[in-house]
Design an enzyme around this catalytic site. Structure first.
Site, PDB file in Angstrom:
ATOM      1  N   LYS A 113      -2.808  -2.753   2.462  1.00 39.54           N
ATOM      2  CA  LYS A 113      -2.339  -1.150   1.579  1.00 39.54           C
ATOM      3  C   LYS A 113      -4.016  -0.630   2.184  1.00 39.54           C
ATOM      4  O   LYS A 113      -3.805   0.278   1.978  1.00 39.54           O
ATOM      5  CB  LYS A 113      -1.847  -0.590   0.503  1.00 39.54           C
ATOM      6  CG  LYS A 113      -0.043  -0.815   0.828  1.00 39.54           C
ATOM      7  CD  LYS A 113       0.440  -0.688   0.218  1.00 39.54           C
ATOM      8  CE  LYS A 113       1.743  -0.800   0.122  1.00 39.54           C
ATOM      9  NZ  LYS A 113       2.600   0.150  -1.640  1.00 39.54           N
ATOM     10  N   LYS A 200       8.514  -5.259   9.560  1.00 37.93           N
ATOM     11  CA  LYS A 200       9.474  -4.911   8.783  1.00 37.93           C
ATOM     12  C   LYS A 200       9.330  -3.429   9.581  1.00 37.93           C
ATOM     13  O   LYS A 200       8.889  -3.164   9.508  1.00 37.93           O
ATOM     14  CB  LYS A 200       8.913  -5.350   7.198  1.00 37.93           C
ATOM     15  CG  LYS A 200       9.384  -6.251   6.656  1.00 37.93           C
ATOM     16  CD  LYS A 200       9.302  -5.901   5.337  1.00 37.93           C
ATOM     17  CE  LYS A 200      10.275  -5.328   4.242  1.00 37.93           C
ATOM     18  NZ  LYS A 200      10.101  -5.207   2.959  1.00 37.93           N
ATOM     19  N   LYS A 203      10.124   2.857   5.889  1.00 35.96           N
ATOM     20  CA  LYS A 203       9.897   3.889   5.314  1.00 35.96           C
ATOM     21  C   LYS A 203       8.780   4.960   6.188  1.00 35.96           C
ATOM     22  O   LYS A 203       8.618   6.398   5.888  1.00 35.96           O
ATOM     23  CB  LYS A 203      10.434   4.083   3.772  1.00 35.96           C
ATOM     24  CG  LYS A 203      10.674   3.828   3.002  1.00 35.96           C
ATOM     25  CD  LYS A 203      10.803   3.896   2.123  1.00 35.96           C
ATOM     26  CE  LYS A 203      11.813   3.753   1.342  1.00 35.96           C
ATOM     27  NZ  LYS A 203      11.447   3.409  -0.771  1.00 35.96           N
TER      28      LYS A 203
END
Ligand code: TRP
Length: 337
Positions: A113, A200, A203
């Site tokens: 991240k 994956k 969102k």
């Protein structure tokens, strides 16, 4: 003997999709009567990356409604909002002070991240796993359902708890904090992006076409499946590393149809995409329909959901505050207020 306690949460960052459902919420629902469940909306985690304050409450509300719409039963599950229980923040601070910095710097998710965020990495992002440890340890949880990407955080939680017990527990007493175990489900439900079967479903993917949202209309679902990435090979097979999209779409079909993998392998072995896609589309639409209907009913009555979260918060606070007091006492905070 009482039931074992399960604890888990999802971050309220919008775009709730099939990966959230099949990878997390549905598993909670399936196992819920065997356990005493504490399931929360992780709204303190949601601000570890830049967030929109005008969306936070709405996203929290939607996620809590989806928990109920997906079938969480208040007889087995306590549903609450993380920020309603201030002990999460307070225990995080106490745990921060016994967590070696390099444990956090070594977390894979932080590194990934942090790279994405460039200059804009907050201390909160680094500290995210300590908050997660506090979430789990406050409830003295026995089991935490975790996907692959959260396993390292659960191990860290155990390391932090063991360290606190070792440094501040009394040898002849119960440990201050319980070490949680992962709850691993047989069917590994890792749902991948519709645009790239090696990533994956997420969102935060800028493309809506990469995911099926739980509240998508039948038309949207049809459109997305029509557009999703496939390959030019006829005959569909699981587990071919050269065909990640094929494996993902077959897995989605298997999980949502409730059929066995072996049966789906036979059913689809000679199919082309033109035959399989409508079948998958219908299966997704049918599986989401009852959830969407229930969601409409729940969100039509705001005061009901508010009362669920208020009651859940109260139950959660009672347990969390007790653990927090024990930890504070162990660390030497013994002056009366
Ligand atoms: N970090 C988890 C995720 O992004 C959400 C989460 C926060 C969580 N606290 C937790 C999951 C405690 C399990 C237990 O998926």
């Amino acid at each position: 003997m009482g039931k074992q306690r399960v604890l888990s949460g999802v971050q309220p960052t919008g775009n709730y999709h099939l990966g959230n459902y099949l990878g997390a919420i549905r598993n909670w629902v399936e196992g819920q009567s065997e356990y005493e469940n504490y399931l929360f909306v992780a709204d303190l985690h949601a601000i570890t990356v830049p967030h929109d304050p005008t969306q936070l409450a709405a996203d929290t509300y939607t996620l809590a409604a989806l928990y109920l719409a997906c079938g969480l039963d208040l007889n087995h599950s306590t549903i609450f909002v993380q920020s309603h229980v201030s002990a999460h923040s307070e225990l995080t601070w106490l745990l921060n002070c016994i967590t070696p910095l390099n444990w956090l710097q070594d977390m894979i998710q932080f590194k990934e991240k942090a790279v994405k965020q460039g200059e804009n990495v907050s201390a909160g992002l680094l500290d995210y796993p300590v908050l997660m440890a506090a979430d789990i340890l406050l409830y003295q949880a026995d089991k935490v359902p975790v996907g692959e990407d959260q396993k390292q955080h659960l191990e860290l939680t155990r390391d932090i708890a063991a360290r606190l017990n070792h440094q501040f527990g009394k040898p002849d007493h119960q440990p201050v904090l319980k070490l949680p175990d992962p709850l691993i489900r047989k069917e590994g439900a890792r749902v991948m992006s519709l645009a790239d079967g090696t990533r994956k479903m997420s969102k935060s993917d800028p493309s809506e076409l990469s995911r099926i949202s739980l509240l998508d209309s039948p038309e949207q679902i049809q459109y997305k499946i029509k557009r999703c990435k496939t390959d030019p090979i006829r005959g569909l097979t699981f587990d071919d590393p050269a065909r990640p999209e094929c494996n993902n779409l077959l897995t989605l079909y298997t999980l949502l149809s409730g059929k066995r993998k072996e049966d789906v392998a036979v059913e689809c072995q000679d199919m082309g995409w033109g035959q399989f896609k409508p079948l998958l589309t219908d299966t997704i639409i049918e599986s989401l329909k009852p959830i969407q209907e229930k969601y409409q009913v729940i969100t039509a009555d705001k005061s009901y959901l508010e009362s669920v979260l208020r009651d859940g918060g109260e139950k959660a606070r009672a347990i969390a505050n007790q653990t927090l007091s024990q930890v504070k006492a162990a660390l030497g905070y013994s002056l009366p207020l």
